[in-house]
Scaffold this motif. Structure first.
Motif, PDB file in Angstrom:
ATOM      1  N   CYS A  98       8.419   3.613   1.650  1.00 41.39           N
ATOM      2  CA  CYS A  98       7.882   4.169   2.538  1.00 41.39           C
ATOM      3  C   CYS A  98       6.218   4.367   1.956  1.00 41.39           C
ATOM      4  O   CYS A  98       5.306   4.043   3.179  1.00 41.39           O
ATOM      5  N   LEU A  99       5.237   5.004   0.247  1.00 40.11           N
ATOM      6  CA  LEU A  99       4.533   5.012  -0.190  1.00 40.11           C
ATOM      7  C   LEU A  99       4.018   3.227   0.750  1.00 40.11           C
ATOM      8  O   LEU A  99       2.616   2.607   1.067  1.00 40.11           O
ATOM      9  N   LEU A 100       4.347   2.421  -0.433  1.00 40.91           N
ATOM     10  CA  LEU A 100       4.343   0.515   0.413  1.00 40.91           C
ATOM     11  C   LEU A 100       3.842   0.391   1.245  1.00 40.91           C
ATOM     12  O   LEU A 100       3.242  -0.692   1.489  1.00 40.91           O
ATOM     13  N   GLY A 101       4.866   1.148   2.249  1.00 38.27           N
ATOM     14  CA  GLY A 101       5.236   0.771   4.195  1.00 38.27           C
ATOM     15  C   GLY A 101       3.609   1.142   4.970  1.00 38.27           C
ATOM     16  O   GLY A 101       3.716   0.870   6.060  1.00 38.27           O
ATOM     17  N   VAL A 102       2.791   2.523   3.899  1.00 41.46           N
ATOM     18  CA  VAL A 102       1.741   2.383   4.416  1.00 41.46           C
ATOM     19  C   VAL A 102       1.093   1.908   5.295  1.00 41.46           C
ATOM     20  O   VAL A 102      -0.046   1.244   4.598  1.00 41.46           O
ATOM     21  N   LYS A 103       0.527   1.576   6.289  1.00 34.04           N
ATOM     22  CA  LYS A 103      -0.774   0.687   6.164  1.00 34.04           C
ATOM     23  C   LYS A 103      -1.722   0.981   6.290  1.00 34.04           C
ATOM     24  O   LYS A 103      -2.151   2.042   6.235  1.00 34.04           O
ATOM     25  N   GLY A 104      -1.979   0.016   4.852  1.00 33.76           N
ATOM     26  CA  GLY A 104      -3.424   0.416   4.212  1.00 33.76           C
ATOM     27  C   GLY A 104      -3.425  -0.100   2.871  1.00 33.76           C
ATOM     28  O   GLY A 104      -4.459   0.192   1.735  1.00 33.76           O
ATOM     29  N   VAL A 105      -2.117   0.106   2.855  1.00 34.96           N
ATOM     30  CA  VAL A 105      -1.791  -0.061   1.486  1.00 34.96           C
ATOM     31  C   VAL A 105      -1.773  -1.602   0.332  1.00 34.96           C
ATOM     32  O   VAL A 105      -1.244  -2.114   1.552  1.00 34.96           O
ATOM     33  N   ASP A 155      -6.214   8.200   8.308  1.00 34.49           N
ATOM     34  CA  ASP A 155      -5.177   9.203   8.196  1.00 34.49           C
ATOM     35  C   ASP A 155      -4.169   8.327   6.805  1.00 34.49           C
ATOM     36  O   ASP A 155      -3.140   8.789   6.863  1.00 34.49           O
ATOM     37  N   LEU A 156      -5.014   7.654   6.403  1.00 43.12           N
ATOM     38  CA  LEU A 156      -3.612   6.539   5.028  1.00 43.12           C
ATOM     39  C   LEU A 156      -3.873   7.483   4.031  1.00 43.12           C
ATOM     40  O   LEU A 156      -2.493   8.306   3.370  1.00 43.12           O
ATOM     41  N   THR A 157      -5.178   8.370   3.506  1.00 44.38           N
ATOM     42  CA  THR A 157      -4.639   9.290   2.481  1.00 44.38           C
ATOM     43  C   THR A 157      -3.145  10.476   2.526  1.00 44.38           C
ATOM     44  O   THR A 157      -2.774  11.509   1.507  1.00 44.38           O
ATOM     45  N   ASP A 204      -0.082  11.166   0.924  1.00 43.62           N
ATOM     46  CA  ASP A 204       0.215  12.807   0.009  1.00 43.62           C
ATOM     47  C   ASP A 204       1.285  13.516   0.941  1.00 43.62           C
ATOM     48  O   ASP A 204       2.280  13.630   0.423  1.00 43.62           O
ATOM     49  N   GLU A 205       1.741  13.256   2.294  1.00 42.13           N
ATOM     50  CA  GLU A 205       2.399  13.717   2.406  1.00 42.13           C
ATOM     51  C   GLU A 205       4.383  13.281   1.996  1.00 42.13           C
ATOM     52  O   GLU A 205       4.508  14.107   1.758  1.00 42.13           O
ATOM     53  N   GLU A 250      11.002  13.441  -7.703  1.00 42.44           N
ATOM     54  CA  GLU A 250      11.414  11.854  -8.598  1.00 42.44           C
ATOM     55  C   GLU A 250       9.998  11.555  -8.485  1.00 42.44           C
ATOM     56  O   GLU A 250      10.117  10.654  -9.295  1.00 42.44           O
ATOM     57  N   ILE A 251       8.636  12.910  -8.489  1.00 50.48           N
ATOM     58  CA  ILE A 251       7.848  11.966  -9.122  1.00 50.48           C
ATOM     59  C   ILE A 251       7.638  12.746  -9.777  1.00 50.48           C
ATOM     60  O   ILE A 251       7.219  13.669 -10.604  1.00 50.48           O
ATOM     61  N   VAL A 252       7.061  11.848 -11.252  1.00 45.00           N
ATOM     62  CA  VAL A 252       6.945  12.681 -12.804  1.00 45.00           C
ATOM     63  C   VAL A 252       6.126  13.129 -12.832  1.00 45.00           C
ATOM     64  O   VAL A 252       5.370  13.984 -13.126  1.00 45.00           O
ATOM     65  N   SER A 253       4.862  11.955 -12.501  1.00 41.01           N
ATOM     66  CA  SER A 253       3.570  12.376 -12.757  1.00 41.01           C
ATOM     67  C   SER A 253       2.774  11.208 -11.821  1.00 41.01           C
ATOM     68  O   SER A 253       2.768   9.988 -11.271  1.00 41.01           O
TER      69      SER A 253
END
Ligand code: NI
Length: 180
Positions: free
Chosen positions: A119-126, A71-73, A77-78, A86-89
């Motif tokens: 949010c991103l860095l808190g996802v389990k598996g990062v 479920d990580l990717t 993505d979500e 906020e995301i440029v590239s």
């Protein structure tokens, strides 16, 4: 441009200066006391700006993860789709059979950029991740004051005072001018 540079003298212990010069020398291409000090000052100012949720920041989020983690990717993505402003590239590198490196360029209000990184860095598996903010609009303006002075040469001296006194307020005005 040269007229924007000012000289000032600083009194510090000899040992501190020796250590500082060694630090500047280790930086290789910018083995220059003035440039090293300017970089440190900018770095500190960027850090300060980051504490102001309304200040615009630019930077990058770097993270490494095993793409086999369930479920990580999909989660990553979500989150990224929720922060398209906020995301440029983004750059994705398949490091080896398991690991991916993702580098995301970000730009926006400190508050939103920090929330995105959390949010991103808190996802389990990062496994490893970091948000690095390299510059802000405020610091860029302080470093390159003339960029925002086009067509305002008559009120040149006043503009400088105004920029420093109301530097957050200037964002809207100048953004508007730039895009008009
Ligand atoms: Ni990959």
């Amino acid at each position: 441009m040269a007229s924007d540079l000012v000289r000032f003298s600083v009194t510090i212990p000899q040992t501190l200066l020796t250590e500082f010069d060694a630090y500047a020398a280790r930086r290789g291409t910018v083995a220059n006391r003035s440039e090293a000090l300017r970089d440190l000052m900018r770095e500190k100012l960027v850090e300060e700006d980051l504490r102001t949720p309304e200040e615009e920041v630019v930077g990058s989020i770097t993270m490494v993860y095993d793409h086999h983690t369930p479920d990580l990717t999909r989660k990553l993505d979500e989150i990224q789709h929720a922060y398209i402003h906020e995301i440029v590239s983004a750059m994705h590198v398949h490091l080896d059979h398991n690991n991916c490196l993702e580098i995301i360029a970000v730009r926006g209000k400190g508050e939103a950029v920090y929330r995105l990184a959390d949010c991103l860095l808190g996802v389990k598996g990062v496994a490893h991740g970091q948000l690095t903010c390299t510059a802000t609009a405020g610091v860029m303006r302080a470093a390159l004051p003339h960029l925002h002075d086009h067509g305002e040469h008559d009120h040149h001296a006043h503009d400088h005072d105004h920029q420093h006194a109301h530097h957050a307020h200037d964002h809207g005005e100048h953004d508007h001018d730039d895009h008009a």
